[in-house]
Design a protein around this motif. Sequence first.
Motif, PDB file in Angstrom:
ATOM      1  N   UNK A 185      22.634  34.571  31.546  1.00 51.06           N
ATOM      2  CA  UNK A 185      21.317  34.374  32.155  1.00 51.06           C
ATOM      3  C   UNK A 185      21.123  35.317  33.342  1.00 51.06           C
ATOM      4  N   UNK A 186      22.151  35.456  34.142  1.00 55.23           N
ATOM      5  CA  UNK A 186      22.069  36.342  35.306  1.00 55.23           C
ATOM      6  C   UNK A 186      21.829  37.784  34.874  1.00 55.23           C
ATOM      7  N   UNK A 187      22.469  38.201  33.806  1.00 61.16           N
ATOM      8  CA  UNK A 187      22.300  39.574  33.333  1.00 61.16           C
ATOM      9  C   UNK A 187      20.862  39.824  32.889  1.00 61.16           C
ATOM     10  N   UNK A 188      20.252  38.848  32.213  1.00 59.88           N
ATOM     11  CA  UNK A 188      18.854  39.003  31.793  1.00 59.88           C
ATOM     12  C   UNK A 188      17.954  39.107  33.016  1.00 59.88           C
ATOM     13  N   UNK A 189      18.162  38.225  33.991  1.00 59.37           N
ATOM     14  CA  UNK A 189      17.308  38.247  35.184  1.00 59.37           C
ATOM     15  C   UNK A 189      17.497  39.539  35.980  1.00 59.37           C
ATOM     16  N   UNK A 190      18.716  40.028  36.049  1.00 59.97           N
ATOM     17  CA  UNK A 190      18.974  41.263  36.790  1.00 59.97           C
ATOM     18  C   UNK A 190      18.352  42.478  36.099  1.00 59.97           C
TER      19      UNK A 190
ATOM     20  N   UNK B 112      29.395  27.612  43.933  1.00 64.36           N
ATOM     21  CA  UNK B 112      29.184  28.356  42.686  1.00 64.36           C
ATOM     22  C   UNK B 112      27.853  29.109  42.717  1.00 64.36           C
ATOM     23  N   UNK B 113      27.781  30.072  43.610  1.00 63.45           N
ATOM     24  CA  UNK B 113      26.517  30.761  43.882  1.00 63.45           C
ATOM     25  C   UNK B 113      26.248  31.992  43.020  1.00 63.45           C
ATOM     26  N   UNK B 114      27.088  32.255  42.034  1.00 63.21           N
ATOM     27  CA  UNK B 114      26.737  33.297  41.067  1.00 63.21           C
ATOM     28  C   UNK B 114      25.885  32.620  39.996  1.00 63.21           C
ATOM     29  N   UNK B 115      24.578  32.634  40.207  1.00 66.68           N
ATOM     30  CA  UNK B 115      23.653  31.882  39.358  1.00 66.68           C
ATOM     31  C   UNK B 115      22.265  32.515  39.420  1.00 66.68           C
ATOM     32  N   UNK B 116      21.417  32.200  38.447  1.00 68.34           N
ATOM     33  CA  UNK B 116      20.055  32.733  38.466  1.00 68.34           C
ATOM     34  C   UNK B 116      19.326  32.342  39.752  1.00 68.34           C
ATOM     35  N   UNK B 117      18.409  33.193  40.163  1.00 77.19           N
ATOM     36  CA  UNK B 117      17.614  33.045  41.378  1.00 77.19           C
ATOM     37  C   UNK B 117      18.458  33.103  42.653  1.00 77.19           C
ATOM     38  N   UNK B 118      19.708  33.549  42.527  1.00 73.24           N
ATOM     39  CA  UNK B 118      20.510  33.791  43.719  1.00 73.24           C
ATOM     40  C   UNK B 118      21.147  35.178  43.676  1.00 73.24           C
ATOM     41  N   UNK B 119      20.757  35.991  42.696  1.00 77.53           N
ATOM     42  CA  UNK B 119      21.273  37.350  42.568  1.00 77.53           C
ATOM     43  C   UNK B 119      20.118  38.336  42.591  1.00 77.53           C
ATOM     44  N   UNK B 120      20.258  39.344  43.413  1.00 75.97           N
ATOM     45  CA  UNK B 120      19.239  40.376  43.450  1.00 75.97           C
ATOM     46  C   UNK B 120      19.882  41.740  43.498  1.00 75.97           C
ATOM     47  N   UNK B 121      19.050  42.764  43.677  1.00 77.71           N
ATOM     48  CA  UNK B 121      19.541  44.121  43.870  1.00 77.71           C
ATOM     49  C   UNK B 121      19.247  44.518  45.307  1.00 77.71           C
ATOM     50  N   UNK B 122      20.273  44.973  46.011  1.00 84.41           N
ATOM     51  CA  UNK B 122      20.084  45.352  47.409  1.00 84.41           C
ATOM     52  C   UNK B 122      20.630  46.733  47.689  1.00 84.41           C
ATOM     53  N   UNK B 123      20.253  47.286  48.841  1.00 85.36           N
ATOM     54  CA  UNK B 123      20.799  48.571  49.260  1.00 85.36           C
ATOM     55  C   UNK B 123      22.286  48.423  49.583  1.00 85.36           C
ATOM     56  N   UNK B 124      23.058  49.417  49.232  1.00 84.81           N
ATOM     57  CA  UNK B 124      24.501  49.369  49.483  1.00 84.81           C
ATOM     58  C   UNK B 124      24.799  49.093  50.953  1.00 84.81           C
ATOM     59  N   UNK B 125      24.126  49.786  51.844  1.00 87.59           N
ATOM     60  CA  UNK B 125      24.418  49.618  53.270  1.00 87.59           C
ATOM     61  C   UNK B 125      23.998  48.235  53.770  1.00 87.59           C
TER      62      UNK B 125
END
Length: 337
Positions: free
Chosen positions: A172-177, A282-295
Amino acid sequence: MKKMAIANKKIDIPKSVKTKIYKTGQTRGADDDVIYQNRVSRNSTVLIPYSEYDKCRKAPNGEYENGFIVLINPEDYFDIRVQKKLKAQKLELGRNLLVFYETRTQWLNFPIEKNWEAATSRRNPLLGQYVARVPATTSHGETKILEGYTSSDMKGAGIRVYEYADKKTIDLCKVQLEFLFWSCIDIGQLLERQDIDTESALQRMTFIRQEAIKLKLADKNKLENNRMTDSAGNTICPLCLRKISAIGFCDKIRQERGREVPDLTVTEVSLFHIRELRSGEFNHRPYNLGWGHHHCNVVVKDSGIDATLRWMKDVLERNGMCQDAAKSKRVGISFLP
């Protein structure tokens, strides 16, 4: 949930993006000298410190898909009172429990029993009763002690419990990402730069968006409230809230002149946990993963966005750069329970 068709759909996205999404289902790296496995699936055997057992003994959906091992320090294990408690908790040495030696003091003060063996299996029976990862002491010339789970095909006993996610959640996380990748404001520029066929890319984008909607992973309010997208639906960095560039998924971070390294693989955009990984959550879950700047990700580390923003505000105030803070727009932080 029905098996997602994502694996069977032609992937018309840059290879680096495909690899980045795939790696989100893996744990962080681990050196040979530590007890953890190096970059394996998040549903692998979980290692639970005995001190965390009460809040981590159950996975979010019941049982851990590949089991768990509780690691207890020798000070606790050789305490008669604790041994009585272990029995009540149904924790048995060699079955789901191992004594874990981490310091030279432990190794010397609590010698292993004569009939003990170093464990070598991640499933019951563990084929041993203890595991050791004791660092060397250069001042006394004592070498490191590495016993248990050291062979090439059985390196590391398991994964950190707070990194765990079951297979369904990983998918699910992969689809959302990927949905968030396609929501980047300059996605068209990346497709042109990578010479990707626009028609097939649009088909892929439509397919992923339909999957996200079907799986309830495209809720506009949740995405915005959890700092994953802005009000226009564009993907943003969870910390600085600036729009994420699709090109940043492929470009390496800029290196300072004179400090360049030839084998750099870090890109400008990386996986970002909105609420940091914590034992028992257990926070590796949908609506808790995004894409951010490396820095931005480096700044937050394991502190979390809330604590990082408070620290940043304090730093700015001490440098005389926040006199008008009371008049400025406050950044609201909202997390899903």
